[in-house]
Design a protein around this motif. Structure first.
Motif, mmCIF file in Angstrom:
data_model
loop_
_atom_site.group_PDB
_atom_site.id
_atom_site.type_symbol
_atom_site.label_atom_id
_atom_site.label_comp_id
_atom_site.label_asym_id
_atom_site.label_seq_id
_atom_site.Cartn_x
_atom_site.Cartn_y
_atom_site.Cartn_z
ATOM 1 N N ARG A 86 1.017 -1.145 0.004
ATOM 2 C CA ARG A 86 0.168 0.069 -0.084
ATOM 3 C C ARG A 86 0.889 1.246 -0.172
ATOM 4 O O ARG A 86 1.834 1.288 0.724
ATOM 5 N N ASP A 87 0.874 2.214 -0.766
ATOM 6 C CA ASP A 87 1.338 3.443 -1.011
ATOM 7 C C ASP A 87 0.789 4.674 -0.566
ATOM 8 O O ASP A 87 1.502 5.764 -0.539
ATOM 9 N N GLN A 88 -0.363 4.291 0.201
ATOM 10 C CA GLN A 88 -1.199 5.600 0.861
ATOM 11 C C GLN A 88 -0.226 6.128 1.852
ATOM 12 O O GLN A 88 -0.288 7.452 2.130
ATOM 13 N N ILE A 89 0.608 5.430 2.635
ATOM 14 C CA ILE A 89 1.312 5.890 3.551
ATOM 15 C C ILE A 89 2.659 5.421 3.504
ATOM 16 O O ILE A 89 2.901 4.336 2.985
ATOM 17 N N ASN A 90 3.587 6.188 4.212
ATOM 18 C CA ASN A 90 5.160 5.693 4.180
ATOM 19 C C ASN A 90 5.436 5.746 5.611
ATOM 20 O O ASN A 90 5.365 6.601 6.660
ATOM 21 N N ALA A 91 5.651 4.500 6.011
ATOM 22 C CA ALA A 91 5.869 4.195 7.467
ATOM 23 C C ALA A 91 6.924 5.070 7.959
ATOM 24 O O ALA A 91 7.115 5.400 9.110
ATOM 25 N N THR A 92 8.216 4.901 7.032
ATOM 26 C CA THR A 92 9.429 5.673 7.617
ATOM 27 C C THR A 92 9.233 7.323 8.107
ATOM 28 O O THR A 92 9.539 7.596 9.138
ATOM 29 N N THR A 93 8.506 7.699 7.004
ATOM 30 C CA THR A 93 8.136 9.179 7.414
ATOM 31 C C THR A 93 7.373 9.279 8.417
ATOM 32 O O THR A 93 7.603 10.259 9.362
ATOM 33 N N ILE A 94 6.312 8.691 8.662
ATOM 34 C CA ILE A 94 5.507 8.751 10.017
ATOM 35 C C ILE A 94 6.123 8.283 11.073
ATOM 36 O O ILE A 94 5.982 8.977 12.334
ATOM 37 N N ILE A 95 6.927 7.518 11.171
ATOM 38 C CA ILE A 95 7.868 7.181 12.273
ATOM 39 C C ILE A 95 8.753 8.429 12.567
ATOM 40 O O ILE A 95 9.149 8.567 13.788
ATOM 41 N N LEU A 96 9.464 8.629 11.783
ATOM 42 C CA LEU A 96 10.380 9.916 12.045
ATOM 43 C C LEU A 96 9.600 11.105 12.388
ATOM 44 O O LEU A 96 9.910 11.766 13.399
ATOM 45 N N ASN A 97 8.559 11.362 11.760
ATOM 46 C CA ASN A 97 7.707 12.418 12.370
ATOM 47 C C ASN A 97 7.213 12.266 13.820
ATOM 48 O O ASN A 97 7.158 13.079 14.716
ATOM 49 N N ALA A 98 6.884 10.968 14.146
ATOM 50 C CA ALA A 98 6.435 10.693 15.705
ATOM 51 C C ALA A 98 7.477 10.905 16.429
ATOM 52 O O ALA A 98 7.456 11.375 17.694
ATOM 53 N N PHE A 99 8.593 10.122 16.353
ATOM 54 C CA PHE A 99 9.829 10.507 17.069
ATOM 55 C C PHE A 99 10.369 11.813 17.294
ATOM 56 O O PHE A 99 10.821 12.282 18.244
ATOM 57 N N SER A 100 9.829 12.839 15.985
ATOM 58 C CA SER A 100 10.407 14.023 16.326
ATOM 59 C C SER A 100 9.586 14.736 17.229
ATOM 60 O O SER A 100 10.069 15.845 17.586
ATOM 61 N N ARG A 101 8.474 14.479 17.300
ATOM 62 C CA ARG A 101 7.429 15.228 18.339
ATOM 63 C C ARG A 101 7.506 14.754 19.629
ATOM 64 O O ARG A 101 7.122 15.233 20.729
ATOM 65 N N SER A 102 8.223 13.424 19.992
ATOM 66 C CA SER A 102 8.097 12.721 21.198
ATOM 67 C C SER A 102 9.147 13.514 22.077
ATOM 68 O O SER A 102 10.066 14.172 21.801
ATOM 69 N N ALA A 103 8.659 13.651 23.517
ATOM 70 C CA ALA A 103 9.611 14.349 24.578
ATOM 71 C C ALA A 103 10.410 13.541 25.071
ATOM 72 O O ALA A 103 10.705 12.139 24.818
#
Length: 338
Positions: free
Chosen positions: A321-338
């Motif tokens: 499935r190409d609707q999402i990119n797990a790598t990008t979502i993971i990096l975004n999530a880690f970027s927001r975490s405290a």
């Protein structure tokens, strides 16, 4: 890539924070000393403009010359290291990226592209190899199931001594069998990690009582036949595909459903009421926000998706499935975490 490579990556079973960019590129650094004499850094990364709002906790390696990007060794196993640009003297967040069964650090790097994308956003990315002769990771419930948890703990200690790591922002991700180990590290490392992102393997490790709240971002396809989304036996019950060293000590092969495991983590972390949403056609998102310590639990469900890393090229593990990119979502999530 050829059939041997495809088999190596797809026979995978039980098988982020913009980091610290170079200061001369515009990063803002606060080097006020603490009472313990350690200088903490607070950095805004120009590439993304994300500010962590917290002080970094520098590791001992910040006083040393950083090793070069490439292959290194620790306790008889090699690992791949990719550092962000810079002189390596500003604390950077660290991601451990774990390959799947019958795969390798190199193949995982090609598949998930975490080293290239993560380092571009300021992360140190490390991809270790599993023990020689196993080509996979031991998980709790297997005989000797804590051996790889101990190895990762030692590896993190080693990396902190060699690299300038922000000790408050250490993360783990992985695919399939590697995803199971990433999830197991939440309990196994006693809350050391700020976040984990299991891809196609959240239900390979069971939540433990009293786990320290940790951000969890998971992905799983509903048509995964290797690690079944709805629970049950891996590989559709074909136990010949499970290596002898990986078989559970109690002989029980049944896995719990992935959504049930996500809910169990959310209850353990005392999260708020779940919120359902979507990320495009065929991709559901179940988010448990408001967990203790500012963490959250998220599950991305790929309808009809096979044993895949969403957004990566297809290698025979089922429908992609190409609707999402797990790598990008993971990096975004880690970027927001405290």
């Amino acid at each position: 890539m050829g059939r041997p490579v495809i088999v190596a990556i797809t026979g995978l079973l039980l098988a982020v924070t913009p980091g610290c960019a170079r200061q001369e590129n515009g990063g803002e650094r606060d080097t006020s000393p603490r009472r313990d004499g350690i200088r903490h850094s607070q950095v805004k990364t120009p590439r993304t403009g994300v500010h962590t709002g917290r002080r970094a906790v520098p590791s001992a390696g910040c006083s040393r010359r950083a090793p070069l990007t490439g292959r290194h060794s620790f306790r008889g196993r090699s690992y791949l290291l990719k550092r962000p640009r810079g002189d390596g003297r500003i604390p950077a967040p660290l991601i451990i990226d774990l390959h799947g069964l019958r795969s390798s650090a190199f193949l995982q790097a090609l598949y998930a592209r975490m080293p290239t994308q993560g380092s571009a956003r300021g992360f140190i990315v490390v991809q270790p190899e599993s023990a020689r002769g196993r080509s996979g990771w031991k998980l709790p419930g297997m005989r000797g199931g804590r051996s790889d948890i101990r190895y990762v703990r030692g590896l993190l200690d080693h990396l902190e001594s060699e690299l300038c790591v922000d000790r408050a922002r250490e993360y783990a991700t992985g695919f399939s069998n590697g995803a199971g180990l990433a999830a197991a590290l939440v309990c196994g490392l006693g809350g050391r990690l700020a976040g984990v992102a299991p891809v196609a393997g959240l239900n390979l490790a069971r939540p433990c009582p009293g786990a320290r709240p940790t951000t969890i971002v998971a992905f799983h396809g509903t048509a995964d036949r290797t690690v079944p989304y709805r629970g049950g036996e891996p590989y559709g019950g074909d136990r010949t595909k499970i290596p002898a060293w990986m078989r559970p000590a109690d002989g029980v092969f049944a896995l719990p459903p992935v959504p049930a495991v996500a809910r169990q983590w959310a209850r353990s972390f005392r999260c708020a009421t779940a919120v359902r949403g979507s990320r495009g056609a065929g991709v559901g998102r179940l988010s448990h926000p408001g967990c203790r310590n500012g963490t959250r639990v998220e599950l991305y469900t790929i309808e009809g998706g096979g044993h895949i890393w969403p957004g990566a090229f297809r290698l025979g593990g089922g429908a992609a499935r190409d609707q999402i990119n797990a790598t990008t979502i993971i990096l975004n999530a880690f970027s927001r975490s405290a």
